[in-house]
Design an enzyme around this catalytic site. Structure first.
Site, short mmCIF file in Angstrom:
data_model
loop_
_atom_site.label_atom_id
_atom_site.label_comp_id
_atom_site.label_asym_id
_atom_site.label_seq_id
_atom_site.Cartn_x
_atom_site.Cartn_y
_atom_site.Cartn_z
N GLU A 108 0.84 -1.18 0.00
CA GLU A 108 0.00 0.00 0.00
C GLU A 108 0.88 1.25 0.00
O GLU A 108 1.69 1.45 0.91
CB GLU A 108 -0.85 -0.06 1.27
CG GLU A 108 -1.56 1.20 1.63
CD GLU A 108 -2.14 1.11 3.06
OE1 GLU A 108 -2.00 0.05 3.70
OE2 GLU A 108 -2.72 2.09 3.51
N ASP A 128 -0.75 -1.76 5.85
CA ASP A 128 -0.54 -1.25 7.22
C ASP A 128 -1.48 -1.94 8.21
O ASP A 128 -2.57 -2.37 7.84
CB ASP A 128 -0.82 0.27 7.26
CG ASP A 128 0.30 1.05 6.60
OD1 ASP A 128 1.40 0.48 6.47
OD2 ASP A 128 0.04 2.20 6.20
N ASP A 152 -7.28 1.65 7.61
CA ASP A 152 -7.14 1.83 6.16
C ASP A 152 -6.48 0.62 5.51
O ASP A 152 -6.89 0.16 4.45
CB ASP A 152 -6.28 3.07 5.86
CG ASP A 152 -7.13 4.33 5.82
OD1 ASP A 152 -8.39 4.19 5.89
OD2 ASP A 152 -6.55 5.42 5.73
#
Ligand code: 0RA
Length: 641
Positions: free
Chosen positions: A427, A501, A505
């Site tokens: 990401e 992460d 999110d």
């Protein structure tokens, strides 16, 4: 008696001899098809008489002995001497090839049979023929055997005011190799068709081979309009009234009837030329299709159903759900193709286009409701076709995808052996940077994704392929087309690692990626190619030692169980992968010796399917219900996986 034959007569005999020698040339075959052509040929002569306006009843009898009689109430074949042949009209019609249209009222022979051969062919191929003509208060009879007159034309007074012709014949077993038994259903079908094609002609069909004769009458005042109604009887029409066009131009007669149905998707257009079903189409059908497309597009634009910038409706869109019959009668029909069932006359195309165009335009101008209903159906068909075309294009793009260059942001590994290669889908660019520096480039590839990828659950296929992040995924991994059978040989890495992460999110992106793999190429998940990296949450340093913890609990356990109570140590919490040094990322998350990878498994496929739909789909209510029911028992990570 041979010496008394005139030159004409010799020619006549040679004519019918030719038919007997090569019957296939005249009736197509000497099997059942050819056998039945004899009946049709005889009937066509009576239909011609009906079309000339002189006959309304035609009776076909299969007699007890297997012979067939075709009887009409027309004017009767002329009995006087024909100057050209020196014989009676009856004998001329019965013994001269193609004699049908050559004398008499000047009208052309419209039906003409499949090969337009005339009734003399029936005579040539029959063991016997008996002709009866009622005309001028007399009854005339003559018998033929294998084409040769066996009696003179015998005439007797006839009291009743009757006119007409009856031709009885028994097919010749020497000619028809498969027997001479007529099939009721075959003949009935053709007679019904003829009755539909020739409105107002009453055709009675009787089979006397049975103890109790079977008798049916076909009579359709509405002609081909009734034909269309009959074909649509099980369907729901889009408009009540059948559209009907009738006209004549340059000697070509035209009739068209049309009706669209709601629930039908194919088109069902039957073409006839001179009462012959033109299975292979031809100029009349070409003209009809062209004018339907042109007219409906013109009306669509006039009624603002399609905008200026939009493409025309295709012919097949306009014809979707259409049942139609076009019947043309052409003075000099040209039948083309192997089976002679394609109309070749080029003049017919333009005649059909202009006659149908005029009438249909006016008809629909006065019935805007009908016009709109047809247009709406066509527009729907157009859209459906567009969607189908897109789907096909996507398949075609497969090769493009396969051959397209690897995405620029992919940091590929050196190894070309998929079984030892892994790819980390990361990401964001900063995490991507760390991962690129920290990896073992021999077997580890990195693909950074920018932001959140498309929710495949809510997106149609066309959008999926347009999305650059997804394109990058597909090409980097070597995936095929969505939903197509999975081919692991194309796969470039056997470990596909989602590395996001350890926050909300990150969990969302992970879910989007899992949804993508699950919906796009389910086998990737089923066959265990998909993994989830477990990035470190905490780094604990104590003196010269350091420890990584992957969860709060691990951290608590470490500090409580491993460290002395008075120990000095520091705890670093990583907010994201991007915050880690490349060596940290390697050690904690990527190094096969020290990392933890979770392999994604689906335990209950049906349930997984439902959960993906509920959680990632469009409908809010079931999602809320799901979260309300299970939310308290699950942590976010569980929910997302
Ligand atoms: C030639 C001329 C005329 C009628 C026919 C043929 C005719 C042939 C067949 C065969 C079966 N049924 C038929 N009906 C009529 C016209 C004769 C006239 O002008 O009266």
């Amino acid at each position: 008696m041979t010496s008394s034959y005139s030159a004409d007569q010799i020619q006549v005999l040679e004519g019918l001899e030719a038919v007997r020698k090569r019957p296939g040339m005249y009736i197509g075959s000497t099997g059942p098809r050819g056998l039945h052509h004899l009946v049709y040929e005889a009937v066509d002569n009576s239909v011609d008489e009906a079309l000339a306006g002189h006959c309304t009843n035609i009776e076909i009898d299969i007699n007890a002995d297997g012979s067939v009689s075709v009887t009409d109430d027309g004017r009767g074949i002329p009995t006087g001497i024909v100057s050209k042949t020196g014989k009676s009209g009856i004998e001329t019609v019965m013994t001269v090839l193609h004699a049908g249209g050559k004398f008499g009222g000047g009208g052309y022979k419209v039906s003409g049979g499949l090969h337009g051969v005339g009734i003399s062919v029936v005579n040539a191929l029959s063991e016997w023929v008996e002709v009866t003509v009622w005309r001028e208060s007399k009854i005339h009879t003559q018998r033929f055997e294998r084409g040769v007159p066996k009696t003179e034309l015998i005439e007797k007074p006839y009291k009743e005011a009757r006119t007409g012709t009856s031709v009885a014949f028994l097919p010749d077993t020497q000619v028809f190799t498969t027997g001479i038994e007529f099939d009721y259903t075959t003949i009935a079908g053709r007679l019904r068709e003829l009755a539909y094609l020739n409105a107002g002609v009453r055709i009675t069909f009787s089979d006397h081979r049975l103890e109790e004769p079977r008798i049916e009458t076909y009579y359709y005042e509405g002609g081909i309009q009734e034909y269309v109604a009959y074909m649509n009887r099980e369907k729901e029409p889009l408009h009540e009234e059948i559209i009907y066009v009738q006209g004549e131009r340059n000697g070509v007669q035209l009739e068209v009837s049309l009706q669209w149905c709601v629930d039908a998707y194919s088109d069902n257009l039957l073409g006839f030329a001179n009462n012959i079903r033109t299975i292979d189409g031809g100029t009349h059908l070409e003209g009809l299709k062209a004018v339907l497309t042109r007219t409906m597009n013109a009306i669509a634009r006039k009624r603002n159903k399609i905008k200026e910038s939009e493409a025309n409706l295709g012919g097949e869109n306009v014809r979707e759900g259409l049942t139609g019959v076009i019947s043309v009668k052409v003075p000099d029909p040209e039948f083309e193709g192997q089976t002679k069932t394609k109309l070749g006359n080029t003049e017919v195309r333009g005649i059909v286009e202009s006659l149908v165009g005029e009438v249909l335009t006016e008809y629909l101008e006065f019935r805007p409701g009908v016009a709109d209903a047809i247009l709406e159906k066509a527009i729907q068909a157009f859209k459906a076709a567009e969607a189908a075309r897109r789907a096909r294009d996507l398949v075609r793009r497969k090769s493009v995808l396969e051959s397209s260059p690897l995405p620029g942001k992919l940091a590929d590994c050196s190894s070309r052996d998929p079984s030892e290669s892994e790819i980390f889908i990361v990401e964001g660019d900063s995490a991507g940077g760390s991962a690129k520096q920290g990896r073992d480039r021999q077997f580890q590839a990195i693909l950074p994704l920018r932001g959140k990828i498309l929710n495949i659950e809510k997106t149609d296929d066309a959008k999926i392929y347009k999305n650059t992040e997804i394109q990058a995924l597909i090409t980097a991994l070597g995936l095929g087309i969505k939903g197509e059978e999975f081919d692991p040989s194309g796969l470039r890495y056997h470990r596909i690692v989602i590395m996001t992460d350890a926050d909300v999110d990150g969990a969302h992106i992970r879910t989007l990626l899992l949804t993508f793999f699950y919906r796009y190429q389910r086998a990737l998940v089923d066959q265990g190619y998909i993994y989830i990296a477990c990035p470190t949450l905490y780094k604990v340093e104590r003196g010269r030692n350091h420890y990584y913890c992957y969860s709060e609990r691990e951290l608590t356990n470490l500090v409580r169980n491993e460290f002395p109570a008075n120990a000095n140590y520091t705890i670093q919490r990583f907010k994201g992968l991007g915050e880690m040094m490349p060596t940290q990322l390697w050690e904690t998350t990527m190094n096969p010796q020290t990392r933890t990878l979770k392999q994604v498994e689906i335990e209950d496929a049906a349930e997984a399917d439902r959960v993906f739909t509920v959680l990632m789909g469009d409908r809010v209510a079931p999602r809320r219900e799901f979260i309300e029911t299970y939310g308290s028992k699950l942590n976010l990570t569980d929910l997302d996986i």
